[in-house]
Write a protein that holds these residues in place. Sequence first.
Motif, short mmCIF file in Angstrom:
data_model
loop_
_atom_site.label_atom_id
_atom_site.label_comp_id
_atom_site.label_asym_id
_atom_site.label_seq_id
_atom_site.Cartn_x
_atom_site.Cartn_y
_atom_site.Cartn_z
N LEU A 87 11.85 12.50 1.89
CA LEU A 87 11.44 11.75 0.70
C LEU A 87 10.13 11.03 1.03
O LEU A 87 10.07 10.27 2.00
CB LEU A 87 12.51 10.73 0.31
CG LEU A 87 12.15 9.69 -0.75
CD1 LEU A 87 11.85 10.37 -2.09
CD2 LEU A 87 13.27 8.67 -0.91
N VAL A 88 9.10 11.28 0.25
CA VAL A 88 7.78 10.68 0.47
C VAL A 88 7.62 9.48 -0.46
O VAL A 88 7.68 9.63 -1.69
CB VAL A 88 6.66 11.70 0.21
CG1 VAL A 88 5.29 11.04 0.39
CG2 VAL A 88 6.81 12.90 1.15
N LEU A 89 7.42 8.32 0.12
CA LEU A 89 7.20 7.08 -0.62
C LEU A 89 5.86 6.48 -0.21
O LEU A 89 5.26 6.92 0.77
CB LEU A 89 8.33 6.08 -0.34
CG LEU A 89 9.74 6.54 -0.73
CD1 LEU A 89 10.78 5.57 -0.21
CD2 LEU A 89 9.85 6.69 -2.24
N TYR A 90 5.45 5.44 -0.93
CA TYR A 90 4.15 4.82 -0.68
C TYR A 90 4.31 3.32 -0.52
O TYR A 90 5.00 2.66 -1.31
CB TYR A 90 3.18 5.15 -1.81
CG TYR A 90 2.86 6.63 -1.87
CD1 TYR A 90 1.76 7.15 -1.21
CD2 TYR A 90 3.71 7.50 -2.54
CE1 TYR A 90 1.49 8.50 -1.23
CE2 TYR A 90 3.46 8.86 -2.56
CZ TYR A 90 2.35 9.36 -1.90
OH TYR A 90 2.10 10.70 -1.91
N GLY A 91 3.66 2.78 0.50
CA GLY A 91 3.78 1.36 0.80
C GLY A 91 3.17 0.44 -0.22
O GLY A 91 3.44 -0.77 -0.22
N ASP A 92 2.35 0.97 -1.12
CA ASP A 92 1.75 0.14 -2.16
C ASP A 92 2.34 0.43 -3.54
O ASP A 92 1.76 0.11 -4.57
CB ASP A 92 0.23 0.31 -2.19
CG ASP A 92 -0.20 1.75 -2.49
OD1 ASP A 92 0.68 2.63 -2.60
OD2 ASP A 92 -1.42 1.98 -2.59
N VAL A 93 3.53 1.06 -3.56
CA VAL A 93 4.28 1.28 -4.81
C VAL A 93 5.61 0.55 -4.64
O VAL A 93 6.63 1.14 -4.28
CB VAL A 93 4.50 2.79 -5.08
CG1 VAL A 93 5.24 3.01 -6.40
CG2 VAL A 93 3.16 3.53 -5.10
N PRO A 94 5.62 -0.77 -4.88
CA PRO A 94 6.72 -1.62 -4.41
C PRO A 94 7.97 -1.65 -5.28
O PRO A 94 9.02 -2.07 -4.82
CB PRO A 94 6.08 -3.01 -4.36
CG PRO A 94 5.05 -2.98 -5.43
CD PRO A 94 4.50 -1.58 -5.43
N LEU A 95 7.88 -1.23 -6.54
CA LEU A 95 9.02 -1.43 -7.44
C LEU A 95 9.86 -0.18 -7.68
O LEU A 95 10.74 -0.18 -8.54
CB LEU A 95 8.53 -1.97 -8.80
CG LEU A 95 7.78 -3.30 -8.77
CD1 LEU A 95 7.56 -3.83 -10.18
CD2 LEU A 95 8.53 -4.34 -7.93
N ILE A 96 9.64 0.87 -6.88
CA ILE A 96 10.46 2.06 -7.02
C ILE A 96 11.92 1.71 -6.75
O ILE A 96 12.24 0.98 -5.82
CB ILE A 96 9.97 3.19 -6.08
CG1 ILE A 96 10.72 4.49 -6.35
CG2 ILE A 96 10.05 2.78 -4.62
CD1 ILE A 96 10.50 5.06 -7.72
N GLY A 97 12.80 2.23 -7.60
CA GLY A 97 14.21 1.81 -7.55
C GLY A 97 15.11 2.80 -6.86
O GLY A 97 14.86 4.02 -6.85
N THR A 98 16.20 2.30 -6.30
CA THR A 98 17.17 3.14 -5.60
C THR A 98 17.77 4.19 -6.53
O THR A 98 17.90 5.36 -6.16
CB THR A 98 18.30 2.26 -5.02
OG1 THR A 98 17.74 1.34 -4.08
CG2 THR A 98 19.35 3.10 -4.33
N GLN A 99 18.14 3.79 -7.75
CA GLN A 99 18.78 4.73 -8.66
C GLN A 99 17.86 5.90 -8.99
O GLN A 99 18.29 7.06 -9.03
CB GLN A 99 19.21 4.01 -9.94
CG GLN A 99 20.00 4.90 -10.89
CD GLN A 99 20.55 4.11 -12.08
OE1 GLN A 99 20.53 2.89 -12.10
NE2 GLN A 99 21.04 4.83 -13.08
N THR A 100 16.58 5.61 -9.24
CA THR A 100 15.62 6.67 -9.52
C THR A 100 15.52 7.64 -8.36
O THR A 100 15.51 8.87 -8.54
CB THR A 100 14.24 6.06 -9.82
OG1 THR A 100 14.33 5.27 -11.00
CG2 THR A 100 13.19 7.15 -10.00
N ASP A 160 6.18 0.98 -14.51
CA ASP A 160 5.94 0.02 -13.43
C ASP A 160 6.66 0.40 -12.15
O ASP A 160 6.24 0.01 -11.05
CB ASP A 160 6.39 -1.38 -13.86
CG ASP A 160 5.43 -2.00 -14.86
OD1 ASP A 160 4.35 -1.42 -15.07
OD2 ASP A 160 5.76 -3.05 -15.44
N GLU A 161 7.73 1.17 -12.27
CA GLU A 161 8.50 1.58 -11.10
C GLU A 161 7.66 2.46 -10.18
O GLU A 161 7.91 2.49 -8.96
CB GLU A 161 9.76 2.31 -11.55
CG GLU A 161 10.86 2.34 -10.53
CD GLU A 161 12.12 3.01 -11.05
OE1 GLU A 161 13.03 3.22 -10.22
OE2 GLU A 161 12.20 3.33 -12.25
N ALA A 162 6.72 3.17 -10.74
CA ALA A 162 5.91 4.11 -9.94
C ALA A 162 4.44 3.71 -9.91
O ALA A 162 3.59 4.51 -9.51
CB ALA A 162 6.05 5.51 -10.50
#
Length: 438
Positions: free
Chosen positions: A81-94, A201-203
């Motif tokens: 899973l690729v995430l970004y350190g400056d995208v802070p509001l991504i949610g667990t459920q998503t 806002d999540e992404a």
Amino acid sequence: MYSSLPKVLHKIAGQSMLSRVINTAQSLTPQNIIVVYGHGAELVQAQIKQEVIWAEQKEQLGTGHALKMALPHLSQEGKTLVLYGDVPLIGTQTLQTLLTLSQDGIALLTDTLANPTGLGRIIRANDQILGIVEEKDATEEQKKIQEINTGIMVIPNQHIDAWLGQLQNNNAQKEFYLTDIIALATKNNVPVYGLSVHHSDEATGVNNKQQLAMLERSYQKQQALYLLEKGVTLLDANRFDLRGTLTHGQDVTIDVNVVFEGENSLGNNISIGANCVLKNVTIADNVIIEPFSHLENCIIKQHSKVGPFARLRTGTELSENTHIGNFVEVKNSQIGQNSKVNHLSYIGDTSIGQSTNIGAGTITCNYDGVNKFKTKIGDHVFVGSGTMLVAPVTVENGATIGAGSVITKICLSDKLTLARSPQVTIDSWLRPQKATKE
């Protein structure tokens, strides 16, 4: 960001963006978490306390190159899973939905924006995602596409090495785009699934202070709406900040501009006035916190009242039905049931018994410049206004201290103690006069 602080260490609700993303990743119970870092490595590693694997990207050659730096730490099986350190509001459920959707292929998180300028566009054919084209490489027709790539994706590990090895940097930025693996997956007949994010806002990523402030307000509004749903009365949901956690009972009312930090617990029938700050506070039932009070690392028991303009510091514990009033500071002290410190006083390193009254302007002199000393005040004590209690000192049960005293010795039970200099009148004294100019 116009800051010496690395971007990912800037905070949302009191927690760095990177730390938030790591916490979200941890909620998915992954085999491991790899943080690819570049600039500001020492600061980033010093502030991030979670258990992660660090992978350095010495040259900033794009997102595909960044993932390549993590390759030595990736298993040949499973998914990444690729995430970004400056995208802070991504949610667990998503993210859980995205992981489920990935099945035997890639799962890509997308968003649809009215103005997608500057963002990579999703290229589809018959609802199948075929690729992603970056803004600077897009044709005029492709720039009209409103569905964009968020950058968050799930990739099957068995293909990552081969696909990253095929990435080219023949683009406007001269970077290795991770998004190019979508076209490689399609070429290899690996399905690409798209999931549209529920709330933009999540992404949303942060590149400046304006975007940081926007996400802060978005996060706080979500927190406020959740508390309203659970029965908390917020007099203005737009003027509320939760920078930690808050548990609560019934009939809790919170006025405007109240800030909660750390871990806080509120009982039933609590009223918190405007412009208060509470950090790591436990408050029992039927307590009133008046406006402009600052409480930190303290315990307040039932039927007590604090403020306005009071400060309770670390180690303070108020028993039932205590009153702490205007411009009173209490530090590392225990105040007994039915006792009052109502006006303009400092109580530090002190124990106070039951039904004791501390007069206005009382100060416990607990510090000699090197060490702190304790003051012990018993039950049913009356301390007159303007008293200085020079610790270590004991005031026994039932003692009374006359106003304006400087107490350096024990005050005996049920006795009146005075410690004042004699009042003197100077008959020959003349008020000074300003010199006249000649």
